[in-house]
Design a protein around this motif. Structure first.
Motif: not given
Length: 213
Positions: A26-27, A30-31
Motif C-alpha cells: 500500500t500503495p 488499499s489496506a
C-alpha cells in the motif's frame, strides 16, 4: 522411520487483517486489498502444507484463525517481539509439542509446492538443516532436525543480508545444510505480479486478477 513420518511442517503467519499485513503493498493497493492478497497467499501456503506428508501440521499465528484455516492444523500463538524471537519460539514450541525435525515457512510464498516441501522434509533425514533462499536476500524456508533458539536469536531480520547471516549461523554451529531453490517473497506490487505469473492456478493469482492487476 521415514522422514515424512517424523518431520513437522509449520507456517508462521499473521491474521490477514487490513492495516496489519502486507503494508508494503500500500500503495498501489488499499489496506483491504493488501489483506485480501495476504489471505490468498496464506490459503495457498496452507493448501501446499496440507498436501505434504508430515508428522504434524502447525500454524504459529499472530491473531485469530478464520474461515481460511483448513482442518488438520494445530494452532499455536506466536511469542516474542522481534521476528528472530518469534521464529525461535515457534521452533521451540513445535519441538516441545512433538520432538523431532521441524520445517517452517512463512505466508509470503503462495507459489510453494508440495514437491518443494517434501524435498525439505526428506532433506532432514540426511542433513541437520534445510534452507530456502529468497530473492530479497532473506529466506522463505528453514528446517531444523533439532531446533535450538541459539540458531536464530540475534540474526538481523528484514535485512538485505538476513539469509547470508542465517546461513553463517548454521555453518558456525557445524550443521550440514541442504539448500532449496530460490523463491520470491511477496513484499511489493512487482513481487505480487511475478509470483502470480509463477503460480497461475493459485488463490493468489486469482485474487490479484480480481483486483484488476
Amino acid at each position: 522411520m521415514s522422514p515424512s513420518r517424523t518431520a513437522q511442517i509449520m507456517i508462521i503467519a499473521k491474521e490477514p487483517v487490513a492495516g496489519r499485513v502486507k503494508t508494503r503493498l500500500t500503495p498501489p493497493f488499499s489496506a483491504e486489498q493488501a489483506a485480501a492478497l495476504a489471505e490468498a497467499a496464506l490459503r495457498d501456503s496452507l493448501r501446499a502444507v496440507s498436501a505434504t506428508p508430515a508428522a504434524q501440521r502447525l500454524l504459529a499465528l499472530d491473531g485469530l484463525p478464520g474461515s481460511w484455516l483448513p482442518a488438520g492444523f494445530a494452532v499455536i500463538p506466536q511469542r516474542g517481539s522481534s521476528l528472530d524471537e518469534r521464529l525461535a519460539a515457534a521452533f521451540s514450541d513445535a519441538y516441545r509439542l512433538r520432538p523431532g525435525p521441524v520445517v517452517l515457512i512463512g505466508m509470503d510464498t503462495p507459489q510453494v509446492t508440495p514437491a518443494l516441501l517434501g524435498e525439505a522434509v526428506a532433506a532432514l533425514g540426511r542433513h541437520d538443516a534445510v534452507y530456502g533462499p529468497a530473492t530479497d536476500g532473506g529466506f522463505w524456508l528453514l528446517g531444523l532436525r533439532r531446533p535450538d533458539p541459539a540458531l536464530l536469536l540475534g540474526v538481523p531480520m528484514s535485512h538485505p543480508e538476513t539469509g547470508k547471516l542465517q546461513l553463517d549461523r548454521l555453518d558456525r554451529a557445524g550443521l550440514s545444510v541442504h539448500v532449496l531453490p530460490e523463491l520470491t517473497d511477496v513484499d511489493t506490487a512487482a513481487d505480487a505480479a511475478t509470483v502470480a505469473g509463477q503460480a497461475p492456478g493459485s488463490h493468489f493469482a486469482a485474487t490479484l486478477a480480481r483486483l484488476g492487476r
